[in-house]
Design a protein around this motif. Structure first.
Motif, PDB file in Angstrom:
ATOM      1  N   UNK A  81      31.446 -58.817  -5.850  1.00  0.00           N
ATOM      2  CA  UNK A  81      31.600 -58.114  -4.577  1.00  0.00           C
ATOM      3  C   UNK A  81      31.449 -59.069  -3.410  1.00  0.00           C
ATOM      4  N   UNK A  82      31.669 -58.556  -2.202  1.00  0.00           N
ATOM      5  CA  UNK A  82      31.615 -59.409  -1.019  1.00  0.00           C
ATOM      6  C   UNK A  82      30.180 -59.781  -0.604  1.00  0.00           C
ATOM      7  N   UNK A  83      30.063 -60.673   0.350  1.00  0.00           N
ATOM      8  CA  UNK A  83      28.764 -61.183   0.809  1.00  0.00           C
ATOM      9  C   UNK A  83      27.894 -60.067   1.387  1.00  0.00           C
ATOM     10  N   UNK A  84      26.645 -60.035   0.960  1.00  0.00           N
ATOM     11  CA  UNK A  84      25.680 -59.100   1.533  1.00  0.00           C
ATOM     12  C   UNK A  84      25.730 -57.702   0.940  1.00  0.00           C
ATOM     13  N   UNK A 134      26.098 -62.612 -11.317  1.00  0.00           N
ATOM     14  CA  UNK A 134      26.695 -62.082 -10.092  1.00  0.00           C
ATOM     15  C   UNK A 134      27.504 -63.165  -9.408  1.00  0.00           C
ATOM     16  N   UNK A 135      28.594 -62.719  -8.760  1.00  0.00           N
ATOM     17  CA  UNK A 135      29.481 -63.677  -8.104  1.00  0.00           C
ATOM     18  C   UNK A 135      30.685 -63.002  -7.487  1.00  0.00           C
ATOM     19  N   UNK A 136      31.838 -63.646  -7.643  1.00  0.00           N
ATOM     20  CA  UNK A 136      33.077 -63.102  -7.061  1.00  0.00           C
ATOM     21  C   UNK A 136      34.147 -62.864  -8.116  1.00  0.00           C
ATOM     22  N   UNK A 137      34.083 -63.649  -9.209  1.00  0.00           N
ATOM     23  CA  UNK A 137      35.157 -63.639 -10.214  1.00  0.00           C
ATOM     24  C   UNK A 137      34.601 -63.459 -11.622  1.00  0.00           C
ATOM     25  N   UNK A 138      33.417 -62.859 -11.734  1.00  0.00           N
ATOM     26  CA  UNK A 138      32.800 -62.757 -13.064  1.00  0.00           C
ATOM     27  C   UNK A 138      33.599 -61.789 -13.953  1.00  0.00           C
ATOM     28  N   UNK A 139      33.851 -60.598 -13.444  1.00  0.00           N
ATOM     29  CA  UNK A 139      34.560 -59.605 -14.245  1.00  0.00           C
ATOM     30  C   UNK A 139      36.034 -59.921 -14.441  1.00  0.00           C
ATOM     31  N   UNK A 178      37.467 -63.183 -14.260  1.00  0.00           N
ATOM     32  CA  UNK A 178      37.817 -64.501 -14.768  1.00  0.00           C
ATOM     33  C   UNK A 178      36.754 -65.166 -15.649  1.00  0.00           C
ATOM     34  N   UNK A 179      35.516 -65.163 -15.202  1.00  0.00           N
ATOM     35  CA  UNK A 179      34.480 -65.886 -15.972  1.00  0.00           C
ATOM     36  C   UNK A 179      34.214 -65.167 -17.296  1.00  0.00           C
ATOM     37  N   UNK A 180      33.995 -63.854 -17.221  1.00  0.00           N
ATOM     38  CA  UNK A 180      33.696 -63.071 -18.427  1.00  0.00           C
ATOM     39  C   UNK A 180      34.562 -61.815 -18.465  1.00  0.00           C
ATOM     40  N   UNK A 181      35.859 -61.978 -18.716  1.00  0.00           N
ATOM     41  CA  UNK A 181      36.731 -60.789 -18.691  1.00  0.00           C
ATOM     42  C   UNK A 181      36.354 -59.764 -19.756  1.00  0.00           C
ATOM     43  N   UNK A 182      35.573 -60.191 -20.774  1.00  0.00           N
ATOM     44  CA  UNK A 182      35.182 -59.251 -21.828  1.00  0.00           C
ATOM     45  C   UNK A 182      33.790 -58.652 -21.609  1.00  0.00           C
ATOM     46  N   UNK A 236      43.257 -69.394  -6.470  1.00  0.00           N
ATOM     47  CA  UNK A 236      42.719 -69.409  -7.834  1.00  0.00           C
ATOM     48  C   UNK A 236      41.479 -68.521  -7.964  1.00  0.00           C
ATOM     49  N   UNK A 237      41.528 -67.543  -8.860  1.00  0.00           N
ATOM     50  CA  UNK A 237      40.407 -66.634  -9.131  1.00  0.00           C
ATOM     51  C   UNK A 237      39.758 -66.076  -7.857  1.00  0.00           C
ATOM     52  N   UNK A 238      40.534 -65.348  -7.060  1.00  0.00           N
ATOM     53  CA  UNK A 238      39.963 -64.789  -5.830  1.00  0.00           C
ATOM     54  C   UNK A 238      39.012 -63.616  -6.097  1.00  0.00           C
ATOM     55  N   UNK A 239      38.284 -63.243  -5.047  1.00  0.00           N
ATOM     56  CA  UNK A 239      37.413 -62.065  -5.120  1.00  0.00           C
ATOM     57  C   UNK A 239      38.296 -60.833  -5.192  1.00  0.00           C
ATOM     58  N   UNK A 240      38.204 -60.099  -6.301  1.00  0.00           N
ATOM     59  CA  UNK A 240      38.875 -58.790  -6.358  1.00  0.00           C
ATOM     60  C   UNK A 240      38.242 -57.945  -7.452  1.00  0.00           C
ATOM     61  N   UNK A 241      38.399 -56.657  -7.294  1.00  0.00           N
ATOM     62  CA  UNK A 241      37.804 -55.757  -8.276  1.00  0.00           C
ATOM     63  C   UNK A 241      38.592 -55.850  -9.577  1.00  0.00           C
ATOM     64  N   UNK A 242      37.887 -56.002 -10.697  1.00  0.00           N
ATOM     65  CA  UNK A 242      38.571 -55.973 -12.003  1.00  0.00           C
ATOM     66  C   UNK A 242      39.037 -54.540 -12.251  1.00  0.00           C
ATOM     67  N   UNK A 243      40.166 -54.383 -12.944  1.00  0.00           N
ATOM     68  CA  UNK A 243      40.705 -53.036 -13.176  1.00  0.00           C
ATOM     69  C   UNK A 243      39.684 -52.127 -13.866  1.00  0.00           C
ATOM     70  N   UNK A 244      38.873 -52.739 -14.750  1.00  0.00           N
ATOM     71  CA  UNK A 244      37.917 -51.924 -15.507  1.00  0.00           C
ATOM     72  C   UNK A 244      36.501 -51.966 -14.925  1.00  0.00           C
ATOM     73  N   UNK A 245      36.371 -52.372 -13.648  1.00  0.00           N
ATOM     74  CA  UNK A 245      35.030 -52.392 -13.031  1.00  0.00           C
ATOM     75  C   UNK A 245      34.733 -51.032 -12.385  1.00  0.00           C
TER      76      UNK A 245
END
Ligand code: CDP
Ligand code: CDP
Length: 224
Positions: A11-14, A128-133, A135-139, A189-198
């Motif tokens: 998610x975004x900052x803060x 926690x981060x921006x691209x965990x769901x 890119x980092x851990x899609x599963x 590359x790997x921007x902040x966005x909601x994963x489809x299954x989040x």
């Protein structure tokens, strides 16, 4: 419960990611991995070494020469850069102002993601981060996209800074947060966005405990 269970909070900052992630990790006895702290540590090192922050290759070289260690000690996450404690330094305003630029380089991200996946392999973990769901851990079994209005996020940062006795203006913090959100969501590359299954949780009107309880409920539902 699955020995390898992962919870991804983006998610975004803060929005409250790190506070909530830490609490969830404590309550479930999971490892907590603050991926933003890793980008912040590299940014701090690059500023100290006076490296051009637009130069992805040079930053990657610096990262390859650098160890970053996250250590959960007494309910606090300490960050060590080449074994020197930089926990405080990485929260300084100049680091916050430049971290999104450093994190935008693909060469930097590829190595960070590698390290984050290795850390996460140790067992049950909350990242926690921006691209965990995405890119980092899609599963990851549990994915949360945590948001809050930009006004509320700026207000939280303002209160944080007031408590530390730091000079700050609410309007400036709002601009800084909006600028960083924009950089993080528009990078190639790997921007902040909601994963489809989040699952999206808007924390604008929720306390830290309420958000943590929602996430723990999700964990219970999915692991029943
Ligand atoms: O806590 P705060 O929201 O200020 O940010 P952070 O989680 O410490 O992350 C700092 C910056 O690192 C973000 O604004 C992103 O530019 C970058 N970051 C990233 O690109 N990917 C991640 N997984 C985590 C952080
Ligand atoms: O990691 P991220 O940038 O998403 O946010 P944070 O650093 O965890 O939270 C920013 C501030 O908002 C902290 O001072 C939290 O205590 C506060 N907060 C809050 O007041 N209410 C929430 N529901 C979540 C966080």
């Amino acid at each position: 419960m699955d020995e390898k269970l992962k919870i991804a909070i983006d998610g975004p900052a803060g929005a409250g990611k790190s506070t909530v992630a830490k609490l969830v990790a404590e309550q479930l006895s999971f490892l907590y991995i603050d991926t933003g702290a890793m980008y912040r540590a590299l940014t701090w090192a690059a500023i100290a070494a006076q490296i051009d922050l637009n130069d992805g290759e040079r930053l990657r070289q610096l990262l390859d020469e650098t160890t970053i260690r996250l250590s959960n000690e007494d309910n606090k996450l300490n960050v060590y850069l080449n074994e020197a404690d930089v926990t405080q330094q990485i929260r300084q305003n100049d680091v916050t102002a430049h971290v999104s630029l450093v994190a935008s380089h693909e060469l930097v991200r590829k190595e960070m993601v590698e390290r984050q996946r290795q850390l996460a392999q140790q067992g049950r973990a909350v990242l926690d981060g921006r691209d965990i769901g995405t890119y980092v851990l899609p599963d990851a079994q549990i994915k949360v996209f945590l948001t809050a209005s930009v006004e509320e996020r700026a207000r939280r940062r303002f209160e944080e800074q007031q408590a530390k006795g730091m000079e700050s203006s609410l309007e400036q913090l709002k601009e800084e947060i909006a600028r960083r959100d924009n950089l993080d969501s528009t990078r190639a590359f790997a921007p902040l966005k909601k994963a489809d299954d989040a699952v999206e949780i808007d924390s604008t009107n929720l306390s830290i405990e309420e958000v943590a309880a929602k996430i723990i409920e999700l964990v219970k539902e999915r692991t029943r």
